[in-house]
Design a protein around this motif. Structure first.
Motif, mmCIF file in Angstrom:
data_model
loop_
_atom_site.group_PDB
_atom_site.id
_atom_site.type_symbol
_atom_site.label_atom_id
_atom_site.label_comp_id
_atom_site.label_asym_id
_atom_site.label_seq_id
_atom_site.Cartn_x
_atom_site.Cartn_y
_atom_site.Cartn_z
ATOM 1 N N ALA A 28 -84.410 39.988 -9.473
ATOM 2 C CA ALA A 28 -84.443 41.452 -9.553
ATOM 3 C C ALA A 28 -85.394 42.064 -8.533
ATOM 4 N N GLN A 29 -86.539 41.438 -8.299
ATOM 5 C CA GLN A 29 -87.515 42.025 -7.390
ATOM 6 C C GLN A 29 -87.076 41.927 -5.925
ATOM 7 N N TYR A 30 -86.075 41.082 -5.657
ATOM 8 C CA TYR A 30 -85.609 40.910 -4.274
ATOM 9 C C TYR A 30 -84.365 41.730 -3.959
ATOM 10 N N TRP A 31 -83.843 42.485 -4.943
ATOM 11 C CA TRP A 31 -82.603 43.218 -4.723
ATOM 12 C C TRP A 31 -82.713 44.243 -3.596
ATOM 13 N N PRO A 32 -83.792 45.029 -3.486
ATOM 14 C CA PRO A 32 -83.889 45.949 -2.331
ATOM 15 C C PRO A 32 -83.843 45.218 -0.994
ATOM 16 N N LEU A 33 -84.499 44.076 -0.926
ATOM 17 C CA LEU A 33 -84.478 43.293 0.308
ATOM 18 C C LEU A 33 -83.088 42.740 0.580
ATOM 19 N N LEU A 34 -82.403 42.296 -0.490
ATOM 20 C CA LEU A 34 -81.055 41.751 -0.322
ATOM 21 C C LEU A 34 -80.093 42.818 0.181
ATOM 22 N N LEU A 35 -80.160 44.018 -0.389
ATOM 23 C CA LEU A 35 -79.266 45.091 0.035
ATOM 24 C C LEU A 35 -79.590 45.555 1.455
ATOM 25 N N SER A 36 -80.855 45.497 1.842
ATOM 26 C CA SER A 36 -81.233 45.955 3.180
ATOM 27 C C SER A 36 -80.782 44.999 4.276
#
Length: 215
Positions: A28-36
Motif C-alpha cells: 500500500a505504501q508503494y502505490w503512489p510510486l508504482l502509479l508514477s
C-alpha cells in the motif's frame, strides 16, 4: 513494426504485473510510486519520437514530398531495400488519382467493400469481448474458484501475462509462414472452446460427488 506494438503491449502488461507484486511495489505504501512509473515510458517516448522518421506513404501520397519520402525509406529500410518500397508507394499513389476518401456511412453503402468492413467490425468487436481486458477482468475470480490460494493468485496472473507475451512473440514469427487467416481462425476457435469450457466448469462446480451420492 506491425507486431511490435502487440509485443510491447504485452511486455508492458507483464512488467506492470511483476512490479505490482508485494515483493516489489505492490504494498500500500508503494502505490503512489508504482502509479508514477507510468511516466517513464511516456517521457522516453517523447524523447525518442523526434528521431523517428515520418511515414513514407504519408509524405509521398498526402504531402507530395518525394525527397523526404526517400530519406525516410532509407532510414527505415536502408539504401538497398528502399527502391522497391518506393515503387509500391508510387504505384499506390497512381491508383489513388481522382479517388475521394469515403465517409463512414458511405462505406456501408459500397457493396464492393462491404465484406471487408464487416470483417473489420467483427474482428474488433470479438477482440473487445474476448481480449486482454476480459481475460484479466475475470482472472482473479477464475483462479480463486480453481482453488488457488489467495496469496498465490498474483503469481498465477504473472504467469498468464508471461504466456500472453510469449504468444505475441511467436505469432509474429508464425504469421509469415502460416498467414493471418490461419492464425486468426485458430485463435478465435481456441478462444471459443476455452470460453465454453470455462462456462461449463463454472456452472457445474457446485455439483459435488457427495451431493450425487446422497441423491
Amino acid at each position: 513494426m506491425g507486431t511490435g506494438s502487440s509485443i510491447f503491449l504485452t511486455g508492458g502488461i507483464l512488467s506492470g504485473q511483476v512490479m505490482g507484486l508485494k515483493e516489489v511495489l505492490g504494498k500500500a505504501q508503494y502505490w503512489p510510486l508504482l502509479l508514477s512509473t507510468t511516466c517513464i515510458p511516456a517521457l522516453l517516448q517523447l524523447q525518442l519520437l523526434p528521431w523517428f522518421p515520418e511515414s513514407p506513404r504519408y509524405l509521398l501520397i498526402d504531402k507530395g514530398d518525394e525527397e523526404r519520402c526517400k530519406k525516410a525509406l532509407n532510414q527505415l529500410h536502408g539504401l538497398a531495400g528502399s527502391d522497391s518500397v518506393l515503387e509500391d508507394i508510387q504505384r499506390e499513389k497512381n491508383n489513388l488519382v481522382g479517388f475521394k476518401a469515403k465517409k463512414p456511412w458511405e462505406l456501408f453503402a459500397d457493396r464492393s467493400i462491404r465484406w471487408q468492413v464487416i470483417t473489420i467490425i467483427v474482428l474488433n468487436a470479438a477482440q473487445q469481448l474476448n481480449g486482454v481486458n476480459a481475460m484479466y477482468f475475470y482472472a482473479d475470480y477464475l483462479f480463486r474458484q480453481a482453488g488457488i490460494a489467495e496469496e498465490k493468485i498474483p503469481y498465477a496472473t504473472v504467469g498468464t501475462g508471461a504466456c500472453e507475451c510469449l504468444t505475441a512473440l511467436t505469432c509474429g514469427m508464425l504469421v509469415e509462414s502460416l498467414g493471418r487467416k490461419v492464425l486468426i481462425s485458430g485463435g478465435y476457435i481456441l478462444m471459443s472452446v476455452c470460453c465454453i469450457l470455462f462456462t461449463v466448469t463454472l456452472a457445474l462446480q457446485v455439483i459435488h460427488p457427495k451431493d450425487r451420492s446422497l441423491n
